[in-house]
Write an enzyme that holds these catalytic residues in place. Structure first.
Site, short mmCIF file in Angstrom:
data_model
loop_
_atom_site.label_atom_id
_atom_site.label_comp_id
_atom_site.label_asym_id
_atom_site.label_seq_id
_atom_site.Cartn_x
_atom_site.Cartn_y
_atom_site.Cartn_z
N GLU A 26 -17.52 -8.28 2.91
CA GLU A 26 -16.96 -9.62 3.10
C GLU A 26 -16.42 -9.68 4.53
OE1 GLU A 26 -14.25 -10.36 -0.19
OE2 GLU A 26 -15.91 -10.47 -1.59
N CYS A 49 -5.51 -1.29 -1.16
CA CYS A 49 -6.72 -0.49 -1.26
C CYS A 49 -6.96 0.34 0.00
CB CYS A 49 -7.91 -1.40 -1.51
SG CYS A 49 -8.04 -2.70 -0.28
N GLU A 87 -15.35 -5.43 -4.08
CA GLU A 87 -14.39 -4.75 -3.20
C GLU A 87 -13.46 -3.95 -4.10
OE1 GLU A 87 -14.66 -4.77 -0.05
OE2 GLU A 87 -16.00 -6.46 0.29
P1 NAD Z 1 -8.43 -4.79 -12.11
O1 NAD Z 1 -9.83 -4.38 -11.89
O2 NAD Z 1 -7.74 -4.30 -13.32
O3 NAD Z 1 -8.30 -6.37 -12.15
C1 NAD Z 1 -8.73 -7.19 -11.09
C2 NAD Z 1 -9.03 -8.57 -11.62
O4 NAD Z 1 -10.15 -8.50 -12.51
C3 NAD Z 1 -7.91 -9.19 -12.46
O5 NAD Z 1 -7.88 -10.58 -12.23
C4 NAD Z 1 -8.33 -8.89 -13.88
O6 NAD Z 1 -7.80 -9.78 -14.83
C5 NAD Z 1 -9.84 -9.05 -13.76
N1 NAD Z 1 -10.61 -8.32 -14.77
C6 NAD Z 1 -10.25 -7.22 -15.47
N2 NAD Z 1 -11.24 -6.86 -16.33
C7 NAD Z 1 -12.24 -7.75 -16.15
C8 NAD Z 1 -13.54 -7.90 -16.72
N3 NAD Z 1 -13.98 -7.07 -17.65
N4 NAD Z 1 -14.32 -8.92 -16.28
C9 NAD Z 1 -13.88 -9.75 -15.32
N5 NAD Z 1 -12.65 -9.68 -14.75
C10 NAD Z 1 -11.85 -8.68 -15.16
O7 NAD Z 1 -7.67 -4.38 -10.78
P2 NAD Z 1 -6.11 -4.48 -10.48
O8 NAD Z 1 -5.43 -3.37 -11.21
O9 NAD Z 1 -5.66 -5.89 -10.66
O10 NAD Z 1 -6.08 -4.20 -8.89
C11 NAD Z 1 -5.92 -2.95 -8.33
C12 NAD Z 1 -7.25 -2.43 -7.84
O11 NAD Z 1 -7.81 -3.33 -6.89
C13 NAD Z 1 -7.12 -1.11 -7.11
O12 NAD Z 1 -8.12 -0.24 -7.55
C14 NAD Z 1 -7.36 -1.47 -5.67
O13 NAD Z 1 -7.86 -0.44 -4.86
C15 NAD Z 1 -8.32 -2.59 -5.78
N6 NAD Z 1 -8.31 -3.41 -4.56
C16 NAD Z 1 -9.40 -3.34 -3.73
C17 NAD Z 1 -9.41 -4.07 -2.55
C18 NAD Z 1 -10.60 -4.03 -1.62
O14 NAD Z 1 -10.72 -4.92 -0.79
N7 NAD Z 1 -11.47 -3.04 -1.71
C19 NAD Z 1 -8.32 -4.87 -2.22
C20 NAD Z 1 -7.23 -4.91 -3.09
C21 NAD Z 1 -7.25 -4.18 -4.27
#
Ligand code: NAD
Length: 479
Positions: free
Chosen positions: A460, A281, A247
């Site tokens: 989901e 998002c 997501e």
């Molecule tokens: P991010 O991708 O930086 O991090 C998300 C999670 O992934 C964190 O827990 C982070 O520690 C972990 N992570 C980072 N690198 C990783 C790796 N290489 N392997 C495994 N885990 C890793 O995102 P963010 O900045 O925390 O969140 C913002 C983003 O989330 C925005 O792009 C937003 O649109 C998106 N989002 C999407 C939805 C949806 O349902 N589509 C909902 C909420 C947020």
């Protein structure tokens, strides 16, 4: 100072090397907690105990696992104020937003999937080639990885269906906002949830997150976060042939036709763009308005905008808190600067907000409206994730569709019109997994949730979540 520790086998645990990361309060910029900086050794320990706990957990009846989730929701509800406080502390969200919307939704997630799993039936096919029935069995140990923008809401959205269907979980919340998930894991142990069923490993994505995703005993990854990281996780899961639900980001359009119902329209459009300071998002960060009513809608937005008070998240009148981190603040400042340089006209905001007193070091940004951005400006394509709405005029439905679909994302869209034929025709043609007509963010948890293209892979919600966290096995009797 608060410490967010791992939660492994029902007990708190420090990182294997004893190290911590700082956690900040975005409203003040101050370090308010330390979070365990997990690594592959911590992930190994968590996956191992999750594996040991899984057979007994899977052997419970669905109604018994549901009872645990109901108990957890009840316990959370009794501690509502603690959770609301903790969630506000590391996210900087206005208390009212958590109290009225996000905390109730976190409770609803637990209760919804508890109830859903007791109604989860599998398929039976007969009459063509024997009698076939399908078993839907848990996967084993699964990973739930969540971002900082809706910490408790998304954490519960993932762990509830994973646990309900008989998996054990190793979860990794965002290192920026670890407090509420830590409290929830502790609470699960306090109510007696068997050790190892719900485990938490904290840390940075590139350390703990990556180790969790690549761990061979982890059978599925449910991830919500950025498109960049989602792509990486998808590649790892593809290579290891494990399930992934991704997501990801969005660049969603709110599309206003000339015949849109006017009541509450401006407020809905602003809420779609600015709720949680635009860090959702699903936010409608692109506002497409039919040319004949463009001036009227712009005036209505400017009239409604002063109700969006930026301020201390603890004050009752505050509707916009700070951005979640210094990095996010810089990203929004940069995006608006680029919009200006590209010829965009700032109708409102367009600058940081400096507050006095307690919040003088906070990462606050003014709610912003921009127009006249050239059509080919990359800002129409990129997720900004701040309180920034870009207005664009369109001529007719074809033009609106062309503009709305001109991004690599495909998460959500809202269409505002009184004409049913237009609404349904647009809904069928928009490249987005979630469409609202005359509304925004109205969520029935039974519906499929997810996006096209750069917004992710898989769905989901409701049965989709229950199916994701189970492996179908067909059994055939030749009768
Ligand atoms: P991010 O991708 O930086 O991090 C998300 C999670 O992934 C964190 O827990 C982070 O520690 C972990 N992570 C980072 N690198 C990783 C790796 N290489 N392997 C495994 N885990 C890793 O995102 P963010 O900045 O925390 O969140 C913002 C983003 O989330 C925005 O792009 C937003 O649109 C998106 N989002 C999407 C939805 C949806 O349902 N589509 C909902 C909420 C947020």
């Amino acid at each position: 100072m608060l410490k967010a520790l791992h939660h492994i086998a029902g007990a708190p645990r420090i990182a294997s090397d004893g190290s911590f990361l700082d956690v900040h309060d975005p409203a003040t910029g101050l370090c308010i907690a330390k979070v365990a900086r997990g690594d592959a050794a911590d992930v190994e320990a968590a996956v191992e105990v999750a594996g040991l706990a899984q057979p007994a957990w899977a052997a419970l009846r669905p109604s018994e696992r549901a009872a645990w989730l109901f108990r957890l929701a009840e316990a959370m509800e009794r501690k509502a104020e603690d959770f609301i406080e903790l969630e506000a502390l590391d996210t900087g969200k206005p208390l009212a937003l958590i109290r009225d919307i996000e905390f109730p939704r976190a409770l609803a997630n637990l209760r919804f999937f508890a109830a859903a799993v007791t109604q989860f039936a599998s398929e039976c096919h007969h009459g063509e080639a024997g009698l076939n029935y399908t078993l839907r069995q848990p996967l084993g140990v699964v990973a739930c990885i969540t971002p900082w923008n809706l910490p408790l809401y998304l954490f519960t959205w993932k762990i509830a269906p994973a646990l309900a269907t008989g998996n054990t979980v190793v979860a990794k919340p965002s290192e920026l906002t670890p407090l509420s998930a830590t409290r929830l894991a502790e609470l699960a142990s306090e109510i007696g949830l068997p050790p190892g069923v719900l485990n938490l490993v904290h840390g940075r994505g590139e350390d703990a997150g990556r180790a969790l995703v690549t761990h061979p005993r982890v059978r599925a990854v449910s991830f919500t976060g950025s498109t960049r990281v989602g792509r990486e996780i998808g590649a790892v899961c593809g290579g290891q042939l494990k399930k992934a639900s991704l997501e990801l980001g969005g660049k969603n359009a709110s599309i206003v036709f000339a015949d849109a119902p006017r009541e509450g329209l401006a407020e809905t459009l602003l809420r779609a763009g600015w709720q949680n300071s635009g860090q959702i998002c699903l936010c409608g960060s692109r506002l497409l308005v039919q040319r004949s009513v463009f001036d009227e809608v712009r005036t209505a937005l400017l009239e409604a905008a002063p109700r969006w008070v930026v301020g201390d998240p603890r004050h009752a009148e505050t509707r916009l808190g700070p951005l979640a981190s210094a990095a996010q603040f810089d990203r929004v400042c940069r995006a608006v600067r680029e919009a200006r340089e590209a010829g965009g006209r700032i109708l409102l905001g367009g600058e940081p907000v400096r507050l006095d007193g307690r919040c003088e070091g906070g990462w606050f940004y003014a709610p912003t409206l921009i127009e006249d951005l050239p059509e080919d400006c990359p800002l129409h394509q990129q997720e900004i994730f701040g309180p920034v709405i870009v207005l664009q005029p369109f001529d007719d439905a074809a033009d609106a569709l062309r503009l709305a679909n001109a991004t690599p994302y495909g998460l959500a869209a809202s269409v505002f019109t009184r004409d049913l034929a237009t609404a349904h025709a647009m809904a069928a043609r928009l490249h987005a997994g979630v469409i609202w007509i005359n509304g925004w963010m109205i969520r029935d948890l039974r519906t499929p949730f997810g996006g096209f293209g750069d917004s992710g892979l898989g769905r989901e919600g409701g049965l989709e979540s229950l199916r994701f966290f189970t492996e179908p096995k067909n059994v055939c009797l030749p009768i």
